[in-house]
Design a protein around this motif. Sequence first.
Motif: not given
Length: 327
Positions: A148-152, A192-202, A1-10
């Motif tokens: 650059r915009a990306e959605s997975r 297939a019939k299922d629940t899906y999640t679209a992730e978006i970043l710019i 699984m190569d799911r991208r992690q997004f990190l916000a530094i505060v």
Amino acid sequence: MDRRQFLAIVAAGSIAGCGQGNNADTPARTDQSTPTIEGSPTPAPTQTPTSASTQSPTPTASSTPTPSPAPTETPTPTETPTPTETPTPSPTATPSRAPRITDAALVTYWDSSAELQNRSIESIGEGAYATVAFAFEVWTGEGEIDLRAESRVYDSGDSRVASKTKFDNQLVESGGFKTYTWAFLFDSSEWAKDTYTAEILIQDRLQGLTSETETVEFDIVDDLTEGEAEIVRYEGPEQPTAGEEFSFDVVVRNLSSRDSSLVTTVSENRNGDGWTELDGKARLDIPGNDGEGTYSNQWTLYNPGNYQFRFDTIGENWSLTVQESEE
């Protein structure tokens, strides 16, 4: 699984200061004693002289008393003021110029001028298009953008089923943040019939800054079948000319309670010769509870005659007559 992690530094910080005052000691007061004054001696009595005279002793003079000095008053000590604590101001944070996604939704269809929430839906039918639209702000202070915009898209088991990327580099009018609206169109034919999640970043590639990740969740459900949808109207020329392209819309109403889609082949019947299935499919997403969707297309019909066209899945059709060309 190569799911991208997004990190916000505060980053945050605070500085505090403190002060302390000192009190002066009061000096001890010293008392002075008063000296003792001695009294004068008593003179001896006179005696009757005899044949031998006796001299009287010479009296001793009394001593002069020494006066006591006045006591010196001890001054009242001056109170030392307690210093006032001066708070250290917190540092002012620099506003971020990273892209900001302000809205995102699954929509029935997209164009750049529309408010996303006016077209948002929660589900689509099997085999429909999933249109994931998003609005975002990007910094244009230098008069140029390079984005650059990306959605997975992931299913409920966290497996990635699709991804898309878009780039845009152009000169723009400078002046702070500017809002854009983009969309990604995903073909869900293999989902297939299922629940899906679209992730978006710019990503702002000029500044090297990336937005926080925004997500859109939606379901794939049963598509609409006969009795669940109907044609409301045909909008286009009733008598187009043979050999000339024309544009038209067919408005369809969703009679079910669920957000879903019409996914259907289209058939043609010319002059009552029978139905012939055309190439391709009509796919339109329609909100539930009498919501409406529009099938739009451009056709060129070369043969004059009376035509009927049908959405095969729901058995609904519309008609038009093609006129001969005057040439």
